[in-house]
Design a protein around this motif. Sequence first.
Motif, PDB file in Angstrom:
ATOM      1  N   ALA A  90     -12.670 -13.960  32.772  1.00  0.00           N
ATOM      2  CA  ALA A  90     -14.128 -13.934  32.620  1.00  0.00           C
ATOM      3  C   ALA A  90     -14.564 -12.511  32.280  1.00  0.00           C
ATOM      4  O   ALA A  90     -13.771 -11.572  32.364  1.00  0.00           O
ATOM      5  CB  ALA A  90     -14.790 -14.401  33.916  1.00  0.00           C
ATOM      6  N   ASP A  91     -15.816 -12.378  31.904  1.00  0.00           N
ATOM      7  CA  ASP A  91     -16.424 -11.071  31.647  1.00  0.00           C
ATOM      8  C   ASP A  91     -17.469 -10.813  32.716  1.00  0.00           C
ATOM      9  O   ASP A  91     -18.133 -11.743  33.179  1.00  0.00           O
ATOM     10  CB  ASP A  91     -17.109 -11.037  30.271  1.00  0.00           C
ATOM     11  N   LYS A  92     -17.621  -9.536  33.089  1.00  0.00           N
ATOM     12  CA  LYS A  92     -18.648  -9.165  34.063  1.00  0.00           C
ATOM     13  C   LYS A  92     -19.249  -7.829  33.647  1.00  0.00           C
ATOM     14  O   LYS A  92     -18.532  -6.905  33.274  1.00  0.00           O
ATOM     15  CB  LYS A  92     -18.056  -9.054  35.472  1.00  0.00           C
ATOM     16  N   SER A  93     -20.564  -7.762  33.733  1.00  0.00           N
ATOM     17  CA  SER A  93     -21.284  -6.553  33.367  1.00  0.00           C
ATOM     18  C   SER A  93     -21.575  -5.726  34.621  1.00  0.00           C
ATOM     19  O   SER A  93     -21.969  -6.265  35.652  1.00  0.00           O
ATOM     20  CB  SER A  93     -22.601  -6.960  32.685  1.00  0.00           C
ATOM     21  N   PHE A  94     -21.363  -4.419  34.513  1.00  0.00           N
ATOM     22  CA  PHE A  94     -21.655  -3.484  35.599  1.00  0.00           C
ATOM     23  C   PHE A  94     -22.707  -2.511  35.084  1.00  0.00           C
ATOM     24  O   PHE A  94     -22.475  -1.801  34.113  1.00  0.00           O
ATOM     25  CB  PHE A  94     -20.389  -2.730  36.020  1.00  0.00           C
ATOM     26  N   LEU A 121     -16.515  -5.559  31.614  1.00  0.00           N
ATOM     27  CA  LEU A 121     -15.068  -5.685  31.798  1.00  0.00           C
ATOM     28  C   LEU A 121     -14.656  -7.146  31.691  1.00  0.00           C
ATOM     29  O   LEU A 121     -15.417  -8.045  32.049  1.00  0.00           O
ATOM     30  CB  LEU A 121     -14.647  -5.171  33.178  1.00  0.00           C
ATOM     31  N   ARG A 122     -13.427  -7.361  31.234  1.00  0.00           N
ATOM     32  CA  ARG A 122     -12.823  -8.694  31.203  1.00  0.00           C
ATOM     33  C   ARG A 122     -11.614  -8.666  32.132  1.00  0.00           C
ATOM     34  O   ARG A 122     -10.844  -7.713  32.126  1.00  0.00           O
ATOM     35  CB  ARG A 122     -12.384  -9.046  29.786  1.00  0.00           C
ATOM     36  N   LEU A 165     -11.632  -3.215  29.003  1.00  0.00           N
ATOM     37  CA  LEU A 165     -12.968  -2.737  28.670  1.00  0.00           C
ATOM     38  C   LEU A 165     -13.433  -3.476  27.421  1.00  0.00           C
ATOM     39  O   LEU A 165     -12.801  -3.399  26.375  1.00  0.00           O
ATOM     40  CB  LEU A 165     -12.930  -1.229  28.433  1.00  0.00           C
ATOM     41  N   ILE A 166     -14.542  -4.209  27.525  1.00  0.00           N
ATOM     42  CA  ILE A 166     -15.059  -5.007  26.423  1.00  0.00           C
ATOM     43  C   ILE A 166     -16.194  -4.292  25.700  1.00  0.00           C
ATOM     44  O   ILE A 166     -16.272  -4.312  24.480  1.00  0.00           O
ATOM     45  CB  ILE A 166     -15.554  -6.393  26.937  1.00  0.00           C
ATOM     46  N   ASN A 167     -17.085  -3.649  26.474  1.00  0.00           N
ATOM     47  CA  ASN A 167     -18.241  -3.014  25.856  1.00  0.00           C
ATOM     48  C   ASN A 167     -18.764  -1.889  26.741  1.00  0.00           C
ATOM     49  O   ASN A 167     -18.637  -1.946  27.970  1.00  0.00           O
ATOM     50  CB  ASN A 167     -19.345  -4.054  25.627  1.00  0.00           C
TER      51      ASN A 167
END
Length: 180
Positions: A90-94, A121-122, A165-167
């Motif tokens: 999954a992806d999660k935004s911090f 992050l994934r 690291l996705i974005n």
Amino acid sequence: ASKRVKIIPALDLNYRTNYDIVSKINLIPDSVEIYGPGSVVESTEFVETVNKSFNNIEKKFSENISLEKDKSLSYEFNDVRIEFDVQKIADKSFERIPIGIRGAPSSRKLILFPPNLTVVLRGGIKNLATLTESDINAFVTFQQALEDTAGTIEPIIEIPDYTTLINIKPLKLEYIIKQL
């Protein structure tokens, strides 16, 4: 003759769609005492497991696997336990990750705009659930600002193992160097 050598897994691992490994592959034990003719023992650097394929893995994995046989050697045991964790990805935004500044001399101050980042992050869904903003380290170095010619610098991001690291928002930071 005898000596202790490392065990290397010879595995072909295929995960269910949207799942992936999220831990180190543990071998229990991770080494084995080998016995045989001195020249063979001396030239042996490691022992492999038998080559085995596992498909559609979607959860914690634990399996006993035999060591690859060698006609001129014998082992203190013939199989090892292989364990690792697989989770749904999954992806999660911090949000509001503070950006540290490294290497600034005491006579100068580096001021960043903005002073915080958003990082996506994934990773494994259970692993991401336990992460907080403090598990992500974002920083720039004073040297980056000194060497910059465009007026912006890119932050350096350190993330936990088994995450990707996705974005990053923003990708570049504006800055001011202030004399103190």
